[in-house]
Scaffold this motif. Structure first.
Motif, short mmCIF file in Angstrom:
data_model
loop_
_atom_site.label_atom_id
_atom_site.label_comp_id
_atom_site.label_asym_id
_atom_site.label_seq_id
_atom_site.Cartn_x
_atom_site.Cartn_y
_atom_site.Cartn_z
N VAL A 192 0.69 -1.26 -0.02
CA VAL A 192 -0.02 -0.02 -0.24
C VAL A 192 0.82 1.14 -0.03
CG1 VAL A 192 -1.58 1.24 1.34
CG2 VAL A 192 -2.09 -1.15 1.03
N ALA A 193 1.77 1.17 0.85
CA ALA A 193 2.75 2.60 0.87
C ALA A 193 3.55 2.60 -0.17
CB ALA A 193 3.68 2.32 2.23
N ARG A 194 4.05 1.58 -0.65
CA ARG A 194 4.76 1.61 -2.11
C ARG A 194 3.98 2.26 -3.19
NH1 ARG A 194 6.23 -2.50 -4.39
NH2 ARG A 194 5.14 -4.14 -3.16
N VAL A 195 2.69 1.50 -3.38
CA VAL A 195 2.13 1.94 -4.52
C VAL A 195 1.57 3.52 -4.25
CG1 VAL A 195 -0.08 1.40 -6.00
CG2 VAL A 195 1.57 -0.36 -5.34
N THR A 196 0.99 3.74 -3.21
CA THR A 196 0.14 5.08 -3.06
C THR A 196 1.08 6.12 -2.51
OG1 THR A 196 -0.14 4.65 -0.64
CG2 THR A 196 -1.80 3.64 -2.27
N GLY A 197 2.31 5.82 -1.90
CA GLY A 197 3.20 6.94 -1.66
C GLY A 197 2.75 7.42 -0.20
N ARG A 198 1.69 6.98 0.39
CA ARG A 198 1.59 7.12 1.73
C ARG A 198 1.33 6.14 2.61
NH1 ARG A 198 -3.27 5.11 2.65
NH2 ARG A 198 -4.89 5.34 1.31
N PRO A 199 1.53 6.18 3.93
CA PRO A 199 1.43 4.85 4.80
C PRO A 199 -0.27 4.53 4.82
CG PRO A 199 2.34 6.82 6.18
CD PRO A 199 1.92 7.43 5.00
N ALA A 200 -0.22 3.09 5.07
CA ALA A 200 -1.51 2.35 5.23
C ALA A 200 -1.99 2.62 6.40
CB ALA A 200 -1.39 0.81 4.86
N HIS A 201 -3.31 2.63 6.66
CA HIS A 201 -4.20 2.74 7.81
C HIS A 201 -3.85 1.74 8.67
CE1 HIS A 201 -6.23 5.62 4.94
NE2 HIS A 201 -6.70 6.20 6.07
N THR A 202 -3.79 2.14 9.99
CA THR A 202 -3.57 1.09 11.02
C THR A 202 -4.89 0.59 11.47
OG1 THR A 202 -3.69 2.73 13.00
CG2 THR A 202 -1.62 2.16 11.99
N TYR A 203 -4.73 -0.63 12.10
CA TYR A 203 -6.19 -0.99 12.52
C TYR A 203 -7.07 0.00 13.38
CZ TYR A 203 -9.62 -4.02 14.39
OH TYR A 203 -10.99 -4.81 14.50
N ARG A 204 -6.23 0.67 14.13
CA ARG A 204 -6.77 1.61 15.08
C ARG A 204 -7.49 2.68 14.24
NH1 ARG A 204 -6.69 3.01 20.34
NH2 ARG A 204 -5.02 1.34 20.67
N ASP A 205 -7.03 2.94 13.37
CA ASP A 205 -7.41 4.12 12.26
C ASP A 205 -8.74 3.59 11.63
OD1 ASP A 205 -5.12 5.75 12.43
OD2 ASP A 205 -4.39 4.71 10.57
N TRP A 206 -8.72 2.28 11.36
CA TRP A 206 -10.06 1.78 10.82
C TRP A 206 -11.05 1.65 11.85
CZ3 TRP A 206 -13.27 -2.16 11.91
CH2 TRP A 206 -14.06 -2.66 11.23
#
Length: 512
Positions: A263-277
């Motif tokens: 996710v981070a490599r393709v989008t250029g931003r960190p993936a959401h954590t489970y807490r974020d979700w």
């Protein structure tokens, strides 16, 4: 593929991933056609062209492919004959297909030997897409964070949550991140032939996932272990052959936990954590009612508003909840809940604070501005009463359920000790204590004592208004036990009760 003004078709457009893909494409300025069975209830962005159809109807799907350059394709079910025919139709019209596949697919296993029906179905579709000759990208998410919505009924009803392999970590992926990768694959070059394995950014055991939900929503959530075979059969159906169940269980239990940075490599931003979700899905997980039992709430403010009519009642509730989005969350406010009186005029606010001083700081710094904003949106609000309480004791049945109605029963007391003595007597007579059958539809009682000692409040939960009406008719007449106890308790006066239905609860950051 190059960025283009040609249209992207999104199938499954109202699903967990699809609606985020539609929103992402609209935000990127890409023309998007959203395919859904029921356009009237789609609730998608205005700039999306919403059309009726299904991947299971190849002929109908073909009518929506004019001018389409790329398609996001996903499986609504396992009707592989219809789906493979739809893939062929898509391949005749477009240049690029992005398939929402599955992390269960194994590249080192032939299609017909994939482990379990989920892997098999997605492998069949991957093979069919390759056979069309169009460029393609396969998204292979592992466990969705959204799968934990299966726990919501137990969480809302305060029952134990069934966990499969509770101490084995996984990396649940947020549907927003799957969608973000899909948008990139649909609109950019460089993704042809990619098989993107997608996970969340961290390994978290199911037991820890429940702890995170509890931290965010202020609940203690108990769990029990569920055998993997029982879980697999609940998903695939009671008539599923044993060997299919065994294959799914083996695939689930034998793999090392997947964890990627795709996710981070393709989008250029960190993936959401489970807490974020979890923070984005508190209403889905925990329902509309507050966590009345939370232990970190040292002060509870209960305030009552009155408005002219039902329309104003709902408008005032919406304004009170929505206003929190536009201002800093007050330090010390754990959760704020709004309930609607069944009279169509009254609202009650149940706000849980860490302590009274935090509330006083908010009153000095921000309450006036908040009230002014709400009053501008909904004129005519009459603020009737506000009192501070502490939760004293509770009586909750062993088999609780999600209540649909809250009855607030109010008493005047000469001292806090009077209210406590009455509650102690009442709990001693409660079905939870004496073992008698509880009245049908009664979910639990949460007794609050006013901080100044002048009141006692019973937050009583019921399945329906009718359930409470039955209790009043059968157990709360003048010569019944509880009314007689009220009469015999010095310094205690019954004020009355009012029924409410839940509207919404919003949460602040957990206290760490």
């Amino acid at each position: 593929m190059d960025e283009t003004n040609e249209t992207v078709l999104v199938t499954g457009a109202t699903g967990q991933v699809g609606r985020h893909v539609v929103a992402g494409l609209v935000e990127a300025g890409v023309p998007v056609r959203a395919l859904t069975r029921n356009p009237e209830t789609a609730d998608l962005p205005d700039d999306a062209e919403v059309v009726a159809g299904s991947q299971l109807d190849p002929a109908g799907l073909a009518r929506h492919l004019d001018g389409v350059s790329a398609v996001l394709f996903m499986l609504p079910d396992f009707d592989l004959d219809a789906l493979t025919e739809s893939v062929r139709v898509v391949g005749d019209h477009v240049r690029h297909v992005v398939l929402l596949s599955s992390g269960a697919v194994r590249d080192d296993v032939p299609t017909g030997e994939q482990p379990g029906p989920i892997a098999h179905a997605h492998a069949v579709l991957e093979e069919a897409i390759r056979a069309t000759g169009v460029s393609w990208t396969f998204l292979r998410p592992y466990g969705f964070a959204a799968n934990t919505l299966e726990w919501a009924p137990a969480i809302r009803s305060r029952q134990r949550v069934a966990l499969v392999q509770p101490e084995v970590p996984t990396a649940p992926v947020d549907e927003r991140d799957i969608a973000a990768v899909a948008v990139r694959a649909l609109t950019e070059d460089g993704h042809d032939g990619a098989r993107y394995e997608l996970t969340g950014p961290e390994l978290v055991t199911p037991a820890r996932q429940l702890e995170i939900i509890g931290e965010v929503t202020g609940r203690h959530i108990a769990w029990k272990e569920q055998p993997a075979e029982e879980w697999a059969r609940s998903l695939l159906g009671p008539d599923t052959p044993d060997e299919v169940i065994a294959g799914m269980v083996d695939d689930f239990t034998d793999r090392d936990p997947a964890h990627t940075d795709t996710v981070a490599r393709v989008t250029g931003r960190p993936a959401h954590t489970y807490r974020d979700w979890v923070e984005a899905h508190t209403r889905d997980l925990a329902g509309l009612l507050p966590p009345v039992s939370r232990a970190d709430a040292g002060y509870v403010l209960v305030s009552t508003w009155r408005v002219a009519d039902t329309g104003s009642q709902r408008a005032a509730a919406a304004a009170a909840v929505d206003d929190w989005r536009d201002r800093p969350w007050p330090a010390g406010l754990l959760a704020h809940s709004v309930l609607l009186g069944t009279d169509g005029h009254t609202l009650v606010h149940y706000s849980q604070w860490t302590d009274e001083e935090s509330l006083e700081q908010f009153r000095r710094a921000g309450r006036t501005a908040r009230n002014d904003t709400i009053d501008a949106d909904v004129p005519g609000i009459e603020r009737l009463d506000a009192a501070g309480y502490r939760l004293y004791r509770e009586a909750v049945p062993e088999q609780p359920f999600e209540p649909g109605v809250v009855v607030l029963v109010s008493f005047r007391t000469d001292t806090a000790a009077t209210g406590e003595r009455f509650v102690d007597e009442l709990i001693g007579r409660h079905p939870v204590t004496n073992g008698e059958p509880a009245p049908e539809g009664m979910a639990g009682n949460h007794f609050h004592i006013a901080v100044d000692g002048s009141r006692m409040l019973n937050w009583a939960e019921f399945a329906t208004v009718e359930a409470h009406e039955r209790v009043v008719a059968e157990r709360l007449q003048a010569d019944d036990d509880v009314p007689q106890l009220v009469e015999r308790t010095p310094g205690l006066d019954a004020v009355g009760f009012q029924r409410f239905v839940p509207y919404r609860t919003v949460y602040g950051p957990p206290v760490r």
